[in-house]
Scaffold this active site. Structure first.
Site: not given
Lengths: 312, 312
Positions: B108, B264
């Site tokens: 990540h 989102r």
């Protein structure tokens, strides 16, 4: 007025735990429950009955716990600050059943009694029942939804005809994923702080709710357990189970409170499904059968507005 | 003193996004990236590049976004109350790569620039860089851990020799699951609020960090992508991915802030792994190879205390 009888509740909760397991075992033929008892020094304990990797139940847990706390945490009762820091007692049964077959719905239920041992005022009872149950289908069936809510209503009406409307709405309001603009499932009952009747009447209400869960889920298992399914149905179930995880880890008060107060992680997270998928938007298969779930079944409605349909 | 140059950052971020995708595509041969551009009226937008169901990458997302906000929410900057309610701008790239092979680690990374358009004081810059990266192996390799942290240190040392020690510790402190008493992975770098040098120097630091991630992960993919694996390794990976989900939904500040501020959802939750399992304690297979992960690799340590080992 009847008096608080904690041992009677503990005894009934454990018999209810066993009756749910017995009901599941009339369907499940591959695996036996895995029983695990646990305790914390001076704080009580509980026992978990888990059904794992069965032919009907992919993962199920029915957990009893009875905890004594020396000091109620600040976050436990925002509305009753005078109880914070005083001893308390909590006992309950929680269950989550994740079936293997995507045409069988997941169910969750919780029944509990909370007792404060703070110096008592005469005005307010020092005990509250709470709990409820809800159903999370992946592929919906109208008559299952109607049965589910009818059983819930029947159980409520035995005590107070106003209960069902209130507790169904509380359930619909609670099991929401705001970031998805979706309900978690088709609802059921949700209630906190039940002490508006005497102890025995409230305890009887809890018993009716417990019995109705066992009956309703038993009927749904009987109806759907032999429904044929394919890989695409399993994939949809696993994707929808992702929503279940999102709700439980992002919003569920019991889960977040339990983890924050250093509860038993394995018991708290037994609710998480056995296999889950977040495959990515662009590769998810959402056909007309799958679209019905969010477009129809997960929209809160009065499922009892029309008479019960016959089995299709 | 150099001046704030937002277009240069936007341009570099997008080129870095593409260079990560290009690097992944030197390994991934089955699927092409799925590109999705999105925008909110008046608020900016972004684009997501997703690699789904590949032979090397089971699910990967590398997302660029550039957002203009009219009013900074209260929860965004607890330490800078004077900016709340004023316009702001945020741009960054986030990526999460979940490989198929359980012997390949998940990674990540996030690199971002935040700019406040509040009336400016002369004392403090109105911009901050932030970000970092970390690695989550399922089966550990000492030389991968050393390579990972060496690349991170080299990138930091080009700007400030004190950076690596600080930002490695911040990373170890951040990626913790308190309810499991476990780290999420082996760490890397984590930094907020970088503006202690002039803009160009800080921007160069961000570039060095970005380039080091691409290089380090590329080397690890090359080393491990052909490592043979069996179903039992996949099962362990999926169970450990459950921990990844737990961290992201229970604790990750970016995830929780994004969902709370109605970001989102698909972009925010692209971090969740493609397939995950919570099989239940009593049926999990944890052999000696699996135990090494929690007993050795996930314990924070100075991986660079010994010279780099040769490839085993």
């Amino acid at each position: 007025m009847t008096t608080l009888n904690i041992p009677a509740v503990a005894s009934w909760l454990q018999s209810w735990q066993q009756s749910v397991i017995d009901m599941l075992l009339t369907h499940e033929t591959k695996v036996a429950p895995h029983l695990e008892a646990w305790s914390y020094p001076h704080l009580g304990g509980g026992n978990s009955q888990a059904l794992l990797q069965g032919n009907i139940i992919e993962k199920g847990g029915v957990n009893f716990s009875h905890i004594h706390g020396e000091s109620l945490p600040d976050s436990a009762t925002p509305s009753r600050k005078h109880l914070v820091g005083h001893p308390f007692e909590a006992l309950g049964v929680s269950l989550v059943i994740h079936p293997e077959n995507p045409f069988l719905p997941t169910t969750h239920a919780n029944l509990r009694l909370f007792v404060s041992h703070a110096p008592q005022s005469d005005e307010h009872p020092n005990w509250w029942f709470g709990g409820g149950y809800d159903l999370t289908p992946y592929y919906g069936f109208t008559d299952d939804c109607q049965l589910w809510h009818q059983k819930a209503k029947d159980a409520c009406d035995l005590t107070d005809p106003s209960f069902h409307g209130r507790f169904k709405k509380e359930c619909d309001d609670y099991f929401v994923l705001p970031h998805r603009k979706e309900q978690r499932g088709i609802g059921g009952l949700f209630f906190d702080d039940i002490n508006e009747y005497d102890f025995d009447t409230c305890f009887n209400f809890i018993k009716h709710v417990g019995d109705s869960l066992t009956q309703a889920y038993n009927t749904i298992l009987s109806r759907r357990k032999d429904h044929p399914w394919e890989d695409k149905h399993k994939a949809f179930q696993q994707m929808r189970r992702g929503r279940y995880v999102e709700f439980n880890l992002l919003y569920d008060r019991g889960t977040l409170f339990g983890l924050k107060t250093k509860g038993r992680t394995e018991s708290i997270l037994m609710s998480l499904p056995p296999s889950v998928a977040w495959p990515g938007e662009s590769v998810m298969h959402i056909g007309p059968e799958e679209k019905q779930l969010t477009d129809y079944y997960l929209i809160p409605r009065d499922w009892l507005a029309n008479p019960l349909l016959e089995e299709e």
